[in-house]
Design a protein around this motif. Sequence first.
Motif, mmCIF file in Angstrom:
data_model
loop_
_atom_site.group_PDB
_atom_site.id
_atom_site.type_symbol
_atom_site.label_atom_id
_atom_site.label_comp_id
_atom_site.label_asym_id
_atom_site.label_seq_id
_atom_site.Cartn_x
_atom_site.Cartn_y
_atom_site.Cartn_z
ATOM 1 N N GLY A 1 0.809 -1.205 0.000
ATOM 2 C CA GLY A 1 0.000 0.000 0.000
ATOM 3 C C GLY A 1 0.842 1.254 0.000
ATOM 4 N N TRP A 2 0.272 2.295 -0.542
ATOM 5 C CA TRP A 2 0.878 3.627 -0.486
ATOM 6 C C TRP A 2 -0.009 4.503 0.397
ATOM 7 N N PHE A 3 0.605 5.178 1.324
ATOM 8 C CA PHE A 3 -0.084 6.087 2.220
ATOM 9 C C PHE A 3 0.607 7.442 2.157
ATOM 10 N N ARG A 4 -0.082 8.472 2.596
ATOM 11 C CA ARG A 4 0.558 9.783 2.654
ATOM 12 C C ARG A 4 0.092 10.516 3.901
ATOM 13 N N GLN A 5 0.938 11.419 4.328
ATOM 14 C CA GLN A 5 0.603 12.225 5.490
ATOM 15 C C GLN A 5 1.097 13.644 5.256
ATOM 16 N N TYR B 1 5.063 10.477 1.497
ATOM 17 C CA TYR B 1 4.453 9.242 1.007
ATOM 18 C C TYR B 1 5.217 8.044 1.566
ATOM 19 N N TYR B 2 4.457 7.067 2.048
ATOM 20 C CA TYR B 2 5.020 5.865 2.630
ATOM 21 C C TYR B 2 4.508 4.639 1.884
ATOM 22 N N CYS B 3 5.357 3.624 1.765
ATOM 23 C CA CYS B 3 4.854 2.337 1.310
ATOM 24 C C CYS B 3 4.855 1.378 2.498
ATOM 25 N N ALA B 4 3.946 0.425 2.441
ATOM 26 C CA ALA B 4 3.779 -0.523 3.532
ATOM 27 C C ALA B 4 3.348 -1.862 2.964
ATOM 28 N N ALA B 5 3.649 -2.910 3.700
ATOM 29 C CA ALA B 5 3.313 -4.268 3.279
ATOM 30 C C ALA B 5 2.400 -4.905 4.310
ATOM 31 N N ASP B 6 1.376 -5.589 3.831
ATOM 32 C CA ASP B 6 0.415 -6.247 4.723
ATOM 33 C C ASP B 6 0.156 -7.654 4.242
ATOM 34 N N TYR B 7 0.286 -8.605 5.166
ATOM 35 C CA TYR B 7 0.032 -10.005 4.821
ATOM 36 C C TYR B 7 -1.434 -10.159 4.446
ATOM 37 N N LEU B 8 -1.660 -10.911 3.367
ATOM 38 C CA LEU B 8 -3.011 -11.017 2.836
ATOM 39 C C LEU B 8 -3.907 -11.972 3.599
ATOM 40 N N GLY B 9 -3.368 -12.585 4.661
ATOM 41 C CA GLY B 9 -4.235 -13.369 5.524
ATOM 42 C C GLY B 9 -4.710 -14.644 4.869
ATOM 43 N N PRO B 10 -5.983 -15.127 5.108
ATOM 44 C CA PRO B 10 -7.053 -14.328 5.710
ATOM 45 C C PRO B 10 -6.976 -14.313 7.243
ATOM 46 N N PRO B 11 -7.634 -13.374 7.905
ATOM 47 C CA PRO B 11 -8.394 -12.295 7.276
ATOM 48 C C PRO B 11 -7.496 -11.120 6.914
ATOM 49 N N GLY C 1 9.504 7.349 4.669
ATOM 50 C CA GLY C 1 8.745 8.154 3.734
ATOM 51 C C GLY C 1 9.609 8.848 2.703
ATOM 52 N N THR C 2 8.957 9.303 1.658
ATOM 53 C CA THR C 2 9.606 10.138 0.654
ATOM 54 C C THR C 2 8.721 11.357 0.430
ATOM 55 N N GLN C 3 9.348 12.531 0.430
ATOM 56 C CA GLN C 3 8.588 13.778 0.358
ATOM 57 C C GLN C 3 8.177 14.086 -1.077
ATOM 58 N N VAL C 4 6.908 14.403 -1.240
ATOM 59 C CA VAL C 4 6.388 14.879 -2.519
ATOM 60 C C VAL C 4 5.839 16.285 -2.286
ATOM 61 N N THR C 5 6.347 17.241 -3.040
ATOM 62 C CA THR C 5 5.901 18.619 -2.923
ATOM 63 C C THR C 5 5.442 19.102 -4.291
ATOM 64 N N VAL C 6 4.190 19.561 -4.357
ATOM 65 C CA VAL C 6 3.627 20.042 -5.610
ATOM 66 C C VAL C 6 3.384 21.538 -5.465
ATOM 67 N N SER C 7 4.051 22.318 -6.281
ATOM 68 C CA SER C 7 3.915 23.768 -6.213
ATOM 69 C C SER C 7 2.816 24.241 -7.155
#
Length: 126
Positions: free
Chosen positions: A35-39, A94-104, A119-125
């Motif tokens: 997954g990709w997440f951002r903060q 932006y962060y990437c993360a890994a999650d075991y597909l389970g189930p569940p 994380g890696t910084q993304v800046t949009v001007s």
Amino acid sequence: DVQLQASGGGLVQAGGSLRLSCAASGFKFGDYAIGWFRQAPGKEREGVSCIDNNDGSTYYADSVKGRFTVSSDNAKNTVYLQMDSLKPEDTAVYYCAADYLGPPWAGWASTSYDHWGQGTQVTVSS
């Protein structure tokens, strides 16, 4: 050891593009969703996109549908996030993360992923 290395961030003008990469190691790639997440400053971390490396399903937040594309190169254990038509509101770490597909499986947008990269910084001007 599990490692997730995100890269590709930078400064770009509105309307431009960036491609983020997430290089993974230390686990069986095909058993995990990436997954990709951002903060953004002062905001909670939010899910942006995800790819299920088992069946190839992809998921997107409504705010990025049609502009971002997630893909996976299983031979390289790397996931990409192609970001087009960038907007100032896309500015975040932006962060990437890994999650075991389970189930569940808790679902693509859950922030309870098993492993997180830096994380890696993304800046949009504007």
